[in-house]
Write a protein that holds these residues in place. Sequence first.
Motif, PDB file in Angstrom:
ATOM      1  N   ALA A   1       0.834  -1.201   0.000  1.00  0.00           N
ATOM      2  CA  ALA A   1       0.000   0.000   0.000  1.00  0.00           C
ATOM      3  C   ALA A   1       0.867   1.248   0.000  1.00  0.00           C
ATOM      4  CB  ALA A   1      -0.932   0.002   1.197  1.00  0.00           C
ATOM      5  N   TYR A   2       1.970   1.242   0.730  1.00  0.00           N
ATOM      6  CA  TYR A   2       2.877   2.384   0.753  1.00  0.00           C
ATOM      7  C   TYR A   2       3.463   2.630  -0.639  1.00  0.00           C
ATOM      8  CZ  TYR A   2       6.893   5.326   1.777  1.00  0.00           C
ATOM      9  OH  TYR A   2       7.811   6.338   1.767  1.00  0.00           O
ATOM     10  N   GLN A   3       3.871   1.557  -1.317  1.00  0.00           N
ATOM     11  CA  GLN A   3       4.432   1.706  -2.656  1.00  0.00           C
ATOM     12  C   GLN A   3       3.380   2.229  -3.634  1.00  0.00           C
ATOM     13  OE1 GLN A   3       6.073  -2.137  -3.508  1.00  0.00           O
ATOM     14  NE2 GLN A   3       7.934  -1.747  -2.336  1.00  0.00           N
ATOM     15  N   VAL A   4       2.148   1.755  -3.505  1.00  0.00           N
ATOM     16  CA  VAL A   4       1.071   2.247  -4.363  1.00  0.00           C
ATOM     17  C   VAL A   4       0.830   3.729  -4.100  1.00  0.00           C
ATOM     18  CG1 VAL A   4      -1.407   2.081  -4.834  1.00  0.00           C
ATOM     19  CG2 VAL A   4      -0.031   0.009  -4.658  1.00  0.00           C
ATOM     20  N   GLN A   5       0.839   4.126  -2.835  1.00  0.00           N
ATOM     21  CA  GLN A   5       0.653   5.533  -2.477  1.00  0.00           C
ATOM     22  C   GLN A   5       1.761   6.391  -3.087  1.00  0.00           C
ATOM     23  OE1 GLN A   5       1.863   6.531   1.390  1.00  0.00           O
ATOM     24  NE2 GLN A   5       1.106   8.617   1.300  1.00  0.00           N
ATOM     25  N   GLN A   6       2.995   5.963  -2.947  1.00  0.00           N
ATOM     26  CA  GLN A   6       4.122   6.713  -3.488  1.00  0.00           C
ATOM     27  C   GLN A   6       4.010   6.840  -5.006  1.00  0.00           C
ATOM     28  OE1 GLN A   6       6.592   8.289  -1.615  1.00  0.00           O
ATOM     29  NE2 GLN A   6       5.128   7.759  -0.042  1.00  0.00           N
ATOM     30  N   GLN A   7       3.639   5.759  -5.667  1.00  0.00           N
ATOM     31  CA  GLN A   7       3.517   5.794  -7.121  1.00  0.00           C
ATOM     32  C   GLN A   7       2.362   6.689  -7.551  1.00  0.00           C
ATOM     33  OE1 GLN A   7       5.797   4.423  -9.102  1.00  0.00           O
ATOM     34  NE2 GLN A   7       4.798   5.302 -10.882  1.00  0.00           N
ATOM     35  N   ALA A   8       1.241   6.628  -6.840  1.00  0.00           N
ATOM     36  CA  ALA A   8       0.097   7.477  -7.182  1.00  0.00           C
ATOM     37  C   ALA A   8       0.456   8.953  -7.005  1.00  0.00           C
ATOM     38  CB  ALA A   8      -1.109   7.114  -6.322  1.00  0.00           C
ATOM     39  N   ASN A   9       1.161   9.277  -5.944  1.00  0.00           N
ATOM     40  CA  ASN A   9       1.585  10.667  -5.740  1.00  0.00           C
ATOM     41  C   ASN A   9       2.556  11.104  -6.837  1.00  0.00           C
ATOM     42  OD1 ASN A   9       0.026  11.192  -3.488  1.00  0.00           O
ATOM     43  ND2 ASN A   9       1.597  10.498  -2.064  1.00  0.00           N
ATOM     44  N   TYR A  10       3.434  10.232  -7.235  1.00  0.00           N
ATOM     45  CA  TYR A  10       4.368  10.556  -8.318  1.00  0.00           C
ATOM     46  C   TYR A  10       3.620  10.783  -9.631  1.00  0.00           C
ATOM     47  CZ  TYR A  10       7.769   9.888 -12.019  1.00  0.00           C
ATOM     48  OH  TYR A  10       8.516  10.044 -13.162  1.00  0.00           O
ATOM     49  N   GLU A  11       2.630   9.952  -9.896  1.00  0.00           N
ATOM     50  CA  GLU A  11       1.896  10.049 -11.161  1.00  0.00           C
ATOM     51  C   GLU A  11       1.096  11.345 -11.268  1.00  0.00           C
ATOM     52  OE1 GLU A  11       2.282   8.110 -13.739  1.00  0.00           O
ATOM     53  OE2 GLU A  11       3.570   6.696 -12.683  1.00  0.00           O
ATOM     54  N   THR A  12       0.790  12.008 -10.148  1.00  0.00           N
ATOM     55  CA  THR A  12       0.084  13.292 -10.239  1.00  0.00           C
ATOM     56  C   THR A  12       0.921  14.312 -10.997  1.00  0.00           C
ATOM     57  OG1 THR A  12       0.925  14.066  -8.111  1.00  0.00           O
ATOM     58  CG2 THR A  12      -1.216  12.944  -8.097  1.00  0.00           C
ATOM     59  N   THR A  13       2.233  14.269 -10.825  1.00  0.00           N
ATOM     60  CA  THR A  13       3.088  15.208 -11.552  1.00  0.00           C
ATOM     61  C   THR A  13       3.172  14.851 -13.028  1.00  0.00           C
ATOM     62  OG1 THR A  13       5.081  13.942 -11.069  1.00  0.00           O
ATOM     63  CG2 THR A  13       4.494  15.680  -9.522  1.00  0.00           C
ATOM     64  N   ARG A  14       2.949  13.602 -13.334  1.00  0.00           N
ATOM     65  CA  ARG A  14       3.036  13.145 -14.720  1.00  0.00           C
ATOM     66  C   ARG A  14       1.752  13.429 -15.497  1.00  0.00           C
ATOM     67  NH1 ARG A  14       4.213   6.908 -16.352  1.00  0.00           N
ATOM     68  NH2 ARG A  14       4.064   7.171 -18.604  1.00  0.00           N
ATOM     69  N   TYR A  15       0.603  13.245 -14.869  1.00  0.00           N
ATOM     70  CA  TYR A  15      -0.666  13.341 -15.584  1.00  0.00           C
ATOM     71  C   TYR A  15      -1.459  14.618 -15.302  1.00  0.00           C
ATOM     72  CZ  TYR A  15       0.011   8.549 -17.038  1.00  0.00           C
ATOM     73  OH  TYR A  15       0.521   7.422 -17.609  1.00  0.00           O
ATOM     74  N   LEU A  16      -1.149  15.313 -14.242  1.00  0.00           N
ATOM     75  CA  LEU A  16      -1.907  16.522 -13.898  1.00  0.00           C
ATOM     76  C   LEU A  16      -1.074  17.777 -14.108  1.00  0.00           C
ATOM     77  CD1 LEU A  16      -3.655  15.291 -10.633  1.00  0.00           C
ATOM     78  CD2 LEU A  16      -4.567  15.294 -12.955  1.00  0.00           C
ATOM     79  N   ASN A  17      -0.372  17.873 -15.198  1.00  0.00           N
ATOM     80  CA  ASN A  17       0.480  19.032 -15.433  1.00  0.00           C
ATOM     81  C   ASN A  17       0.084  19.795 -16.688  1.00  0.00           C
ATOM     82  OD1 ASN A  17       1.306  17.295 -17.393  1.00  0.00           O
ATOM     83  ND2 ASN A  17       3.444  17.243 -16.793  1.00  0.00           N
ATOM     84  N   LYS A  18      -1.203  19.834 -17.009  1.00  0.00           N
ATOM     85  CA  LYS A  18      -1.659  20.528 -18.223  1.00  0.00           C
ATOM     86  C   LYS A  18      -1.393  22.033 -18.160  1.00  0.00           C
ATOM     87  CE  LYS A  18      -3.349  16.737 -19.879  1.00  0.00           C
ATOM     88  NZ  LYS A  18      -2.441  15.899 -20.555  1.00  0.00           N
ATOM     89  N   GLY A  19      -1.652  22.649 -17.031  1.00  0.00           N
ATOM     90  CA  GLY A  19      -1.447  24.089 -16.901  1.00  0.00           C
ATOM     91  C   GLY A  19      -0.216  24.411 -16.080  1.00  0.00           C
ATOM     92  N   GLY A  20       0.726  23.508 -15.986  1.00  0.00           N
ATOM     93  CA  GLY A  20       1.896  23.668 -15.144  1.00  0.00           C
ATOM     94  C   GLY A  20       1.907  22.550 -14.123  1.00  0.00           C
ATOM     95  N   PRO A  21       2.965  22.459 -13.373  1.00  0.00           N
ATOM     96  CA  PRO A  21       3.031  21.363 -12.391  1.00  0.00           C
ATOM     97  C   PRO A  21       1.974  21.542 -11.302  1.00  0.00           C
ATOM     98  CG  PRO A  21       4.892  22.859 -12.148  1.00  0.00           C
ATOM     99  CD  PRO A  21       4.143  23.299 -13.359  1.00  0.00           C
ATOM    100  N   PRO A  22       1.430  20.445 -10.791  1.00  0.00           N
ATOM    101  CA  PRO A  22       0.440  20.557  -9.729  1.00  0.00           C
ATOM    102  C   PRO A  22       1.078  21.080  -8.442  1.00  0.00           C
ATOM    103  CG  PRO A  22       0.987  18.261 -10.133  1.00  0.00           C
ATOM    104  CD  PRO A  22       1.690  19.063 -11.167  1.00  0.00           C
ATOM    105  N   ASN A  23       0.249  21.686  -7.595  1.00  0.00           N
ATOM    106  CA  ASN A  23       0.787  22.219  -6.340  1.00  0.00           C
ATOM    107  C   ASN A  23       1.141  21.076  -5.382  1.00  0.00           C
ATOM    108  OD1 ASN A  23      -1.601  21.399  -5.096  1.00  0.00           O
ATOM    109  ND2 ASN A  23      -2.541  23.414  -5.273  1.00  0.00           N
ATOM    110  N   ALA A  24       1.807  21.406  -4.317  1.00  0.00           N
ATOM    111  CA  ALA A  24       2.295  20.397  -3.373  1.00  0.00           C
ATOM    112  C   ALA A  24       1.159  19.599  -2.746  1.00  0.00           C
ATOM    113  CB  ALA A  24       3.134  21.057  -2.292  1.00  0.00           C
TER     114      ALA A  24
END
Length: 86
Positions: free
Chosen positions: A38-61
Amino acid sequence: MSLQVNIDAAELMKLSNWSATMARQLPFAASVALNRTAYQVQQQANYETTRYLNKGGPPNAFTQRAFRFERSTKANLTATVGAAPI
């Protein structure tokens, strides 16, 4: 043809003790494995936010750390990963 079976009481007691120890440790081992996964899934999901949610710039913290996980226990072998409540 005959079949002969010898049972050593001392070895039978060792087997019984080993079995009891494994019965106590198995839920703990399963809980540790679930929590690590679950920890690894959480880390990967948080990482993927920077990959997929950067249409208008990087997502906030806050968005980059949006995913959390609930730990499992020996009594409740369920680990949950999801978005943090607002």
